[in-house]
Scaffold this active site. Structure first.
Site, mmCIF file in Angstrom:
data_model
loop_
_atom_site.group_PDB
_atom_site.id
_atom_site.type_symbol
_atom_site.label_atom_id
_atom_site.label_comp_id
_atom_site.label_asym_id
_atom_site.label_seq_id
_atom_site.Cartn_x
_atom_site.Cartn_y
_atom_site.Cartn_z
ATOM 1 N N ARG A 1 0.810 -1.221 0.000
ATOM 2 C CA ARG A 1 0.000 0.000 0.000
ATOM 3 C C ARG A 1 0.846 1.276 0.000
ATOM 4 N NH1 ARG A 1 -3.152 -3.316 3.598
ATOM 5 N NH2 ARG A 1 -5.039 -4.026 2.516
ATOM 6 N N LYS B 1 3.074 10.627 -12.196
ATOM 7 C CA LYS B 1 2.179 9.752 -12.952
ATOM 8 C C LYS B 1 2.865 8.400 -13.135
ATOM 9 C CE LYS B 1 -0.665 12.756 -15.860
ATOM 10 N NZ LYS B 1 -1.007 13.062 -17.271
ATOM 11 N N GLU C 1 8.943 15.956 -26.793
ATOM 12 C CA GLU C 1 8.292 16.399 -25.560
ATOM 13 C C GLU C 1 8.714 17.821 -25.176
ATOM 14 O OE1 GLU C 1 5.975 15.374 -23.589
ATOM 15 O OE2 GLU C 1 5.612 13.308 -24.191
ATOM 16 N N LYS D 1 7.352 22.055 -15.751
ATOM 17 C CA LYS D 1 6.535 20.946 -15.274
ATOM 18 C C LYS D 1 6.388 20.985 -13.760
ATOM 19 C CE LYS D 1 5.288 16.205 -15.903
ATOM 20 N NZ LYS D 1 5.478 14.939 -16.640
ATOM 21 N N GLU E 1 -4.208 16.649 -12.223
ATOM 22 C CA GLU E 1 -4.715 16.923 -13.565
ATOM 23 C C GLU E 1 -6.171 17.352 -13.591
ATOM 24 O OE1 GLU E 1 -2.750 14.708 -17.042
ATOM 25 O OE2 GLU E 1 -4.788 13.907 -17.007
ATOM 26 N N ARG F 1 -2.720 21.093 -15.552
ATOM 27 C CA ARG F 1 -1.838 19.976 -15.901
ATOM 28 C C ARG F 1 -2.316 19.235 -17.144
ATOM 29 N NH1 ARG F 1 0.956 15.368 -11.924
ATOM 30 N NH2 ARG F 1 2.153 14.399 -13.609
ATOM 31 N N ASN G 1 -0.838 17.250 -21.919
ATOM 32 C CA ASN G 1 -1.217 16.164 -22.816
ATOM 33 C C ASN G 1 -1.308 16.610 -24.276
ATOM 34 O OD1 ASN G 1 -1.658 13.969 -20.849
ATOM 35 N ND2 ASN G 1 -3.255 15.331 -20.073
ATOM 36 N N HIS H 1 -0.973 14.199 -27.156
ATOM 37 C CA HIS H 1 -0.982 12.853 -26.607
ATOM 38 C C HIS H 1 -2.249 12.064 -26.932
ATOM 39 C CE1 HIS H 1 2.540 14.273 -24.581
ATOM 40 N NE2 HIS H 1 2.666 13.188 -23.858
ATOM 41 N N HIS I 1 -1.175 8.801 -28.493
ATOM 42 C CA HIS I 1 -1.400 7.506 -27.862
ATOM 43 C C HIS I 1 -2.174 6.570 -28.788
ATOM 44 C CE1 HIS I 1 -0.881 9.008 -23.420
ATOM 45 N NE2 HIS I 1 0.269 8.865 -24.058
ATOM 46 N N HIS J 1 6.891 6.613 -28.305
ATOM 47 C CA HIS J 1 6.037 7.638 -27.701
ATOM 48 C C HIS J 1 6.324 9.023 -28.266
ATOM 49 C CE1 HIS J 1 3.645 9.767 -24.783
ATOM 50 N NE2 HIS J 1 4.691 10.474 -24.395
#
Length: 354
Positions: free
Chosen positions: A113, A135, A177, A220, A230, A234, A238, A241, A245, A257
């Site tokens: 956990r 992330k 990026e 960032k 997000e 934030r 993306n 993306h 993706h 990517h």
């Protein structure tokens, strides 16, 4: 000279250390049992160094490649940690690119956990993007990163000396990026990538990468501190993306990517021009900058409009069936838009096809 950037998240704040030799700070990871996680490619290049310099009570190496970014691999990481009797005070250490960092972070998030972890990114893409922000996650056949958690690292050590071992394609993926960050937040960063692109790709001048990495991480860090999960700004990270993706998924991840994001930016730029959000000249400027860095600007023919739309509908950022798109307003500014008709998206996709 080391540069330090703080990610301001209260009692979970952490430091990004950037500079040649930063990886040597891994020797200071003492006081707790460390569990090193890496992939077969990084182990071949840096395994001997890691064995000598990173204090560790055990390690796990998995086969390199996005195809292994799966729940099964994460379970294997956790089982190895359990075999070695790591407790929840353990520190997982991710040495590698984005796949390594994402899976190590996710394993740390769910092991007992929640265990701590440190990021030591070895690719440009991971340095400027995935190693910062917490992330973590894995892919499943239905989509990319659909299983995951927000789990912040304790520290990020970014050493540009790792870049000298990267093949040209890996450098270009990272540059995609950085360019993305310039489009959405910082025209000066974008313009720096337009200047003498050959010194970043054809004959890399690695000294040029340090300020690019620093600025990307600064931006960032500011975004993550303002919007960790997000819910607002934030989401702009993306950009490219949602399209990208889908391209990756439809290629069975044979397209990297950064390459997917580059094509995705072209798709988003074309759509924004058609919708009148920015000018055709700005769309063409973006496309020229992407091409100058040796990145793809055309959608592969197998990425048909119906297939792309179906893949994009699986994106985790969507709400109530509406595809969420980050679209540019100008170089240096963008916004999230959710009410674009499929016909408009399809027309833009057709225009970007190879």
């Amino acid at each position: 000279m080391m540069e330090r950037i703080q990610v301001g998240l209260g009692d979970r704040a952490y430091e990004i250390v950037i500079g040649p030799g930063a990886r040597a700070l891994a020797a200071d990871l003492t006081g707790r049992r460390n569990f090193l996680v890496t992939d077969s490619r990084v182990a071949e290049l840096w395994g001997s160094w890691a064995a000598k310099e990173i204090p560790q009570a055990g390690s796990f190496v998995f086969p390199a490649g996005e195809r292994h970014k799966t729940p099964e691999t994460v379970v294997s990481i956790c089982r190895r940690a359990a075999e070695l009797r790591f407790d929840r005070k353990a520190r997982f250490v991710a040495l590698g690119g984005g796949v390594v960092g994402d899976m190590t972070g996710f394993a740390a998030a769910i092991y007992m956990r929640g265990a701590g972890f440190v990021q030591i990114p070895t690719t440009l893409l991971a340095m400027v993007d995935s190693s910062v922000g917490g992330k973590t996650g894995v892919d499943i056949p239905e989509g990319k990163n659909l299983i995951g958690a927000f789990h912040q690292p304790e520290q990020v050590l970014i050493d540009p000396d790792f870049l000298a071992t990267l093949p040209p394609g890996e450098l270009r993926c990272g540059l995609a990026e950085i360019l993305k960050t310039g489009v959405i937040f910082d025209e000066a960063l974008f313009a720096e990538l337009e200047r003498d692109p050959d010194s970043l790709t054809v004959a890399p001048d690695y000294a040029r990468f340090v300020p690019l990495i620093r600025r990307s991480c600064e931006l960032k860090a500011q975004v993550v501190a303002a919007d960790e999960r997000e819910a607002g700004i934030r989401a702009l990270l993306n950009y490219g993306h949602t399209f990208g993706h889908a391209v990756e998924l439809l290629s069975d991840f044979s397209i990297g990517h950064g390459e997917g994001v580059a094509v995705g930016m072209c798709c988003a730029g074309e759509l924004a021009a058609r919708l009148g959000l920015w000018t055709r000249e700005e769309a063409e400027r973006q496309k020229r900058a992407i091409a100058a860095l040796g990145l793809p600007v055309a959608l592969p023919r197998h990425c048909t409009v119906p297939a792309m739309l179906e893949a994009m509908r699986r994106d985790k950022k969507n709400r109530d069936g509406a595809i969420a798109l980050v679209l540019p307003r100008r170089i240096g500014a963008a916004e999230v838009i959710r009410d674009v008709a499929d016909a408009e998206i399809g027309a833009a996709l057709e225009a970007v096809h190879a």
